[in-house]
Enzyme design. Structure first.
Site, PDB file in Angstrom:
ATOM      1  N   THR A 312       0.831  -1.204   0.000  1.00  0.00           N
ATOM      2  CA  THR A 312       0.000   0.000   0.000  1.00  0.00           C
ATOM      3  C   THR A 312       0.864   1.251   0.000  1.00  0.00           C
ATOM      4  O   THR A 312       0.583   2.223  -0.713  1.00  0.00           O
ATOM      5  CB  THR A 312      -0.932   0.014   1.230  1.00  0.00           C
ATOM      6  OG1 THR A 312      -1.747  -1.157   1.220  1.00  0.00           O
ATOM      7  CG2 THR A 312      -1.823   1.248   1.226  1.00  0.00           C
ATOM      8  N   TRP A 315       2.422   1.595  -3.418  1.00  0.00           N
ATOM      9  CA  TRP A 315       1.420   1.982  -4.413  1.00  0.00           C
ATOM     10  C   TRP A 315       1.308   3.499  -4.483  1.00  0.00           C
ATOM     11  O   TRP A 315       1.116   4.071  -5.559  1.00  0.00           O
ATOM     12  CB  TRP A 315       0.059   1.381  -4.056  1.00  0.00           C
ATOM     13  CG  TRP A 315      -1.023   1.733  -5.026  1.00  0.00           C
ATOM     14  CD1 TRP A 315      -1.349   1.076  -6.180  1.00  0.00           C
ATOM     15  CD2 TRP A 315      -1.932   2.844  -4.943  1.00  0.00           C
ATOM     16  NE1 TRP A 315      -2.398   1.711  -6.811  1.00  0.00           N
ATOM     17  CE2 TRP A 315      -2.770   2.799  -6.077  1.00  0.00           C
ATOM     18  CE3 TRP A 315      -2.106   3.870  -4.024  1.00  0.00           C
ATOM     19  CZ2 TRP A 315      -3.774   3.727  -6.304  1.00  0.00           C
ATOM     20  CZ3 TRP A 315      -3.101   4.809  -4.251  1.00  0.00           C
ATOM     21  CH2 TRP A 315      -3.924   4.729  -5.376  1.00  0.00           C
ATOM     22  N   HIS A 316       1.461   4.161  -3.349  1.00  0.00           N
ATOM     23  CA  HIS A 316       1.323   5.615  -3.318  1.00  0.00           C
ATOM     24  C   HIS A 316       2.528   6.335  -3.883  1.00  0.00           C
ATOM     25  O   HIS A 316       2.408   7.491  -4.300  1.00  0.00           O
ATOM     26  CB  HIS A 316       1.062   6.094  -1.888  1.00  0.00           C
ATOM     27  CG  HIS A 316      -0.351   5.888  -1.440  1.00  0.00           C
ATOM     28  ND1 HIS A 316      -0.795   4.725  -0.839  1.00  0.00           N
ATOM     29  CD2 HIS A 316      -1.436   6.699  -1.519  1.00  0.00           C
ATOM     30  CE1 HIS A 316      -2.077   4.841  -0.570  1.00  0.00           C
ATOM     31  NE2 HIS A 316      -2.497   6.026  -0.971  1.00  0.00           N
ATOM     32  N   GLY A 317       3.684   5.718  -3.897  1.00  0.00           N
ATOM     33  CA  GLY A 317       4.838   6.406  -4.455  1.00  0.00           C
ATOM     34  C   GLY A 317       6.121   5.617  -4.305  1.00  0.00           C
ATOM     35  O   GLY A 317       6.264   4.781  -3.405  1.00  0.00           O
ATOM     36  N   PHE A 492       0.197   9.749  -8.074  1.00  0.00           N
ATOM     37  CA  PHE A 492       0.122   8.348  -7.728  1.00  0.00           C
ATOM     38  C   PHE A 492      -0.369   7.516  -8.894  1.00  0.00           C
ATOM     39  O   PHE A 492      -0.409   6.301  -8.787  1.00  0.00           O
ATOM     40  CB  PHE A 492      -0.787   8.142  -6.514  1.00  0.00           C
ATOM     41  CG  PHE A 492      -0.363   8.983  -5.336  1.00  0.00           C
ATOM     42  CD1 PHE A 492       0.960   9.121  -5.003  1.00  0.00           C
ATOM     43  CD2 PHE A 492      -1.313   9.674  -4.590  1.00  0.00           C
ATOM     44  CE1 PHE A 492       1.359   9.898  -3.941  1.00  0.00           C
ATOM     45  CE2 PHE A 492      -0.925  10.454  -3.513  1.00  0.00           C
ATOM     46  CZ  PHE A 492       0.401  10.563  -3.187  1.00  0.00           C
TER      47      PHE A 492
END
Length: 492
Positions: A312, A315-317, A492
């Protein structure tokens, strides 16, 4: 192109709506697909080929997975499809991150790719993976390529979600209803989201930028930054989600809710049931449960929680602060599943609220940093590391300047934003009941005070559009004045 721009509001959207509602029903999906492709290609025409390749491969693999479902070949096709989708994401989003860290670990010289990140790739990649996996699990593959392409490219939710499951809108792609009531509800939701973005998020983003540029930071300024970046991210993303849901409603689609007043939570577990709901449910259904969830003992459950939250974060960066952010939540969520912590939070609601609010501010400071080093410095600043002053004149000045915005943001974070839509529905229903009572009373020769119902209905019908138009006029003034910032979640 972004929703909060003059080009979108007064050129692209009116033309799209005109084409969509004028054309015969049979061609509506094709028109919406064409407009979505124009929307996506507006700023980055080259990257439309990446998305096109993803759609074509997903369409073909979906048919193959359905044909060989239950056989080894079907499982292979599903894995290959997911692998190809992830390879696009890996190349564009994580290649340079991996190369930089490889060089740091081994000293081997590397050449960075500097590949431009296609906008929205994290969202449509997850949608394509969920489609293929759902077909493998027993769902029907889409035979109409236009329907599948529209599912992936539909511009209301293309750029920053919510992450829509194919099963949620499969029937709507084939047949859906349109009405003035749905359109009115969609317009209200869209304008509300636009107001959250332009009137709150953008102003809070300015305060974050002022903090970054300041040479006179203090403990107070750091905490102001923590609060402002928390609300900035919330209003930026929830505003986009409201706009996406509203636009979808205008076109007859019912997109899933992505936020449910997350700052009313009393634990991190509750927060993640209310924040970015579509992402949390995606990781639950396609990572956590397939890994075994909580069915294989305590140690396996902890392993699964940490695996999900590392993913997670990434996934954001592609930065270490996002990995740290993911691990931060993994530790807190694991602790909350222990008996003593769970009982403590349930018995002491005030303590639980203090615990949540303090730790959620810390999480957003980590999240909003540009890298891990900046995150560490910001966290240190919250507690006076380096001997910085407690209060500075600059911090006091900006606290006074942004006090109203901060108070409105705090109030809006706990007041149910759907009260507008809910209030409109209740008001309309009340008016209808009053008119009905008035009609019945007239039959018996009695007018009584129910005549006010008819007046209320007329007032409501005239005032509500004026309120929406007035709010849109204020937003437009801000946009014309240049008070605009790109959506944070675009990166993102």
């Amino acid at each position: 192109m972004v929703f909060s721009s003059i080009v979108f509001l007064y050129y692209f959207l009116p033309v799209t709506l005109a084409l969509y509602f004028v054309c015969p029903y049979h061609y509506k999906n094709s028109i919406l697909l064409l407009c979505s492709l124009v929307f996506y290609a507006w700023g980055e025409p080259r990257n439309i080929f990446v998305m096109g390749a993803s759609v074509c491969l997903g369409y073909g693999f979906g048919l193959l997975v359905e044909k060989y479902r239950g056989k080894r070949a079907g499982k292979i096709f599903c894995a290959v499809s997911a692998g190809i989708s992830l390879s696009f994401l890996l190349y564009f989003k994580y290649a340079d991150f991996l190369l930089v860290n490889l060089h740091a670990l081994t000293g081997v010289p590397v050449t960075l790719l500097h590949a431009a990140l296609p906008v929205g790739i994290s969202f449509y990649t997850f949608q394509m993976i969920s489609y293929t996996v759902d077909v493998y699990r027993g769902g029907a593959a889409q035979k109409n390529p236009v329907h599948l392409a529209l599912y992936i490219t539909m511009f209301p939710q293309l750029i920053a979600g919510p992450i829509v499951r194919y099963s949620d809108i499969e029937k709507q792609l084939a047949a859906r209803q349109h009405s003035w009531q749905l359109a009115a509800a969609g317009i209200r939701r869209f304008v509300l989201g636009l107001a959250k973005k332009v009137l709150l998020a953008d102003q809070l983003g300015e305060l974050c930028a002022v903090f970054r540029d300041s040479q006179e930071k203090s403990v107070l300024f750091y905490w102001m930054y923590a609060v402002s970046c928390t609300f900035y991210i919330y209003y930026d993303f929830s505003g986009y989600s409201d706009m996406a849901v509203g636009l979808g409603r205008i076109f007859g689609f019912h997109l899933p809710k992505n936020f449910d007043r997350p700052f009313l939570s009393a634990s991190m577990t509750e927060f993640w049931r209310r924040w970015h709901i579509s992402l949390g449910s995606w990781f639950r259904d396609y990572v956590y449960i397939p890994l075994g969830g909580n069915r294989m003992g305590w140690y396996r459950q902890i392993r699964n929680i940490f695996a999900v939250w590392i993913l997670t974060g990434l996934w954001h960066g592609a930065e270490w602060n996002f990995v740290i952010w993911g691990l931060y939540f993994a530790v807190l969520l694991t602790l909350e599943k222990t008996g003593w912590m769970k009982k403590l939070l349930e018995k002491n609601r005030i303590l639980a609220r203090m615990y949540f609010l303090f730790l959620i501010l810390i999480s957003f400071v980590i999240f909003h940093a540009q890298d891990a080093g900046q995150a560490v410095r910001d966290l240190g600043g919250l507690f006076g590391a380096g001997g910085i002053a407690g209060i500075s004149e600059e911090a006091a000045y900006y606290l006074k300047s942004y006090a109203v915005v901060l108070l409105l943001a705090a109030a809006g974070a706990v007041v149910p934003w759907h009260i507008w839509n809910g209030g409109c529905r209740k008001a309309e229903g009340w008016c209808r009941n009053q008119v009905k009572e008035f009609s019945l009373d007239m039959r018996h020769g009695e007018e009584r005070e129910s005549r006010w119902g008819l007046a209320g209905r007329r007032i409501y019908g005239g005032v509500e559009p004026l309120v929406v138009l007035g709010l849109l006029a204020v937003i437009t003034a801000y946009l014309v004045n240049g008070s605009f910032q790109a959506f944070l979640y675009f990166r993102f």
